[in-house]
Design a protein around this motif. Structure first.
Motif, mmCIF file in Angstrom:
data_model
loop_
_atom_site.group_PDB
_atom_site.id
_atom_site.type_symbol
_atom_site.label_atom_id
_atom_site.label_comp_id
_atom_site.label_asym_id
_atom_site.label_seq_id
_atom_site.Cartn_x
_atom_site.Cartn_y
_atom_site.Cartn_z
ATOM 1 N N ARG A 87 0.834 -1.210 0.000
ATOM 2 C CA ARG A 87 0.000 0.000 0.000
ATOM 3 C C ARG A 87 0.868 1.260 0.000
ATOM 4 N N VAL A 90 2.613 1.668 -3.583
ATOM 5 C CA VAL A 90 1.675 2.110 -4.626
ATOM 6 C C VAL A 90 1.198 3.534 -4.346
ATOM 7 N N THR A 192 1.802 -3.115 -10.266
ATOM 8 C CA THR A 192 2.255 -3.491 -8.921
ATOM 9 C C THR A 192 1.076 -3.863 -8.026
ATOM 10 N N TRP A 193 0.020 -3.074 -8.053
ATOM 11 C CA TRP A 193 -1.151 -3.357 -7.220
ATOM 12 C C TRP A 193 -1.808 -4.670 -7.631
ATOM 13 N N ARG A 197 -1.103 -6.978 -4.361
ATOM 14 C CA ARG A 197 -2.080 -6.604 -3.338
ATOM 15 C C ARG A 197 -2.396 -7.757 -2.380
ATOM 16 N N GLU A 200 0.600 -8.380 0.762
ATOM 17 C CA GLU A 200 0.856 -7.273 1.674
ATOM 18 C C GLU A 200 1.608 -7.737 2.921
#
Length: 520
Positions: A87, A90, A192-193, A197, A200
């Motif tokens: 998080r 990004v 990337t997300w 995601r 994490e």
């Protein structure tokens, strides 16, 4: 209990197409970040002209980014634990894109500096997190490959930066050096997300050292403003400069005391008790400051005094990455086989050589001769970062490495900002001093001066035009002599830094404990 959870939370390495896409996305983000440092160098003159400020004031565009970036880097560890690495990474990219758009929209130097500060601050976590995310994506046995990919990206950007920045400045307009970050950043953030995601890192609430952070911002900010405005305000003859010096010194003293006694310091100064850490960080920071000062200075001299366009000035500096790209894989494969102090010695010796070569430049020096040192400098770039980082981390337990990375990067980036300010300021002063000496020889009692003036007047110039022409020649000569002075001084500094490198202990005597810690 935190340690087992952290171990269980570590996701498996990526494979196949996902690994390739992940590597490309992280490389793009790193490329964009590093590119934004070098791409602005060749555009300073155009920015300064459009915004109605001097070239020395225009360099604030570079230093403001560097200092804000340096201050933000030590916060990466805290922010990662608070929000998660993915998080945070990004978000940093997206905020960087927004700040880049605002930089391009700026209509005054003040606006541009404010948005560059924001851009530098949000960029702080990007480079350390891109490295850590990349390492987490590869199996342990391919860590060397991951680091090589990452370092190659950071070496390609300095090649592309001057060329791209010069071409954009000459053919479009300088705001587009910031606008090009928008598609690159959005693509990197999106990929990337999509890939990370679900990978994490664990988050937890951790205290932050607000007092230490505040003191850090005050002393670094005051010192940078002092360096940026010192020449303009006649240094310590100015009350403002004296006040900034006092504020910076007092805040720095309080910062040292606070950080050494706080339970959760924003900067872990206890690392400086280790010989390899302080010697490696000192060599890396001072070396980078001298290097970056010259990186900023060369395009200014080429455009302002040698008549080069931004594109050609960029082409002169671009070859720096060619040999770096060729030699980096060799260094990466052999860094554990040989004493890294020898690699760093090669780097500083080559830096000294190419800066000595630049100290011999004259106003008649041709394009190819000016380019040759940039090409040779690639060898120094390949043997500069990795060996010194290896020395800095040697002997540290794994839990100390994030703090060591943050502190060493903070020192390096801050030194780069200071180097840019100091070099441009000294260059202006030395140019004025050389101009004064040259002017003493231009008088009507001097036969050479008389014949030159007569020749120019016979060519159709008025006496005022002839004097202006001669004065321009003196300006060009004085600026070139000032570049020679700084290049010579830089060469001496790099030779002196070789001694600092060898203050570090041989890495074989300190590597085993770290390896053992890593094995457990």
């Amino acid at each position: 209990m935190a340690t087992p959870n952290s171990v269980q939370a570590v996701p498996p390495p990526l494979h196949g197409a996902m690994l390739v896409l992940a590597s490309m996305a992280l490389a793009l983000a790193t490329f964009m970040n590093v590119l934004d440092v070098s791409i602005a160098n060749v555009s300073i003159q155009a920015m300064s002209g459009d915004l109605g400020v001097s070239v020395s004031q225009g360099t604030w565009v570079i230093t403001s980014f560097a200092v804000a970036n340096a201050i933000a880097v030590p916060l990466t560890g805290f922010l990662t634990q608070r929000f998660g690495a993915v998080r945070l990474f990004v978000s940093s990219i997206v905020l960087f894109v927004i700040a880049s758009w605002l930089c391009g929209m700026s209509t005054s130097l003040g606006m541009l500096i404010v948005f560059r500060v924001i851009q530098g601050a949000v960029a702080g976590p990007m480079i350390p997190l891109s490295q850590s995310l990349l390492l987490s994506s590869y199996p342990k046995e391919k860590t060397g490959l991951a680091l090589t990919i990452w370092s190659m990206t950071t070496l390609v950007a300095p090649v592309a930066g001057p060329l791209l920045g010069g071409w954009i400045t000459d053919n479009i307009s300088w705001p587009w050096i910031f606008y090009i970050n928008i598609p690159i950043g959005l693509l990197a953030a999106g990929v990337t997300w999509a890939l990370y995601r679900h990978r994490e890192t664990p988050t937890r609430k951790v205290p932050i050292d607000y007092v230490g952070l505040g003191l850090l911002i005050v002393w670094v900010g005051a010192l940078q403003i002092l360096l940026d405005k010192g020449n303009e305000l006649d240094w310590f003859h100015s009350t403002q400069i004296v006040s900034l010096a006092v504020v910076s010194l007092v805040a720095f003293c309080f910062f040292l005391v606070w950080e050494l006694t706080d339970k959760h310091p924003v900067v872990d100064l206890s690392l400086f008790r280790r010989r390899n850490f302080w010697s490696g960080t000192l060599a890396l920071s001072v070396g980078y400051g001298v290097f970056f000062g010259n990186v900023v200075l060369m395009p200014l001299w080429l455009q302002q005094d040698m008549g080069y366009t931004a594109t050609i000035a960029g082409a002169v500096l671009a070859p720096v990455g060619l040999l770096a790209i060729l030699f980096s894989p060799f260094v990466g494969k052999n860094i554990n086989k040989y004493d890294p102090r020898w690699f760093a010695t090669i780097a500083f010796s080559v830096f000294a050589l190419i800066l000595w070569m630049r100290s011999q430049f004259t106003v008649q020096t041709d394009f190819v001769t000016i380019m040759i040192p940039s090409l040779i400098q690639g060898i120094a770039m390949a043997t500069f970062f990795v060996p010194l980082v290896t020395l800095i981390f040697s002997g540290l337990s794994p839990d100390k490495i994030p703090a060591a990375s943050g502190l060493s990067n903070f020192a390096r980036i801050m030194a780069g900002g200071f180097g840019a300010s100091i070099y441009t300021s000294v260059w202006v002063n030395r140019t004025a001093a050389h101009h004064a000496v040259l002017a003493e020889h231009i008088n009507f009692a001097n036969p050479v001066s008389q014949s030159t003036m007569n020749m120019l007047i016979n060519m159709g110039m008025s006496e005022q035009q002839a004097l202006a022409f001669v004065n321009n020649l003196m300006n060009q000569q004085a600026a070139t002599l000032a570049v020679n002075d700084l290049s010579w001084l830089s060469a001496i500094l790099f030779v002196a830094l070789i001694g600092i490198i060898w203050l570090a202990r041989p890495i074989k005597t300190v590597a085993k404990p770290a390896e053992s810690a890593g094995a457990h």
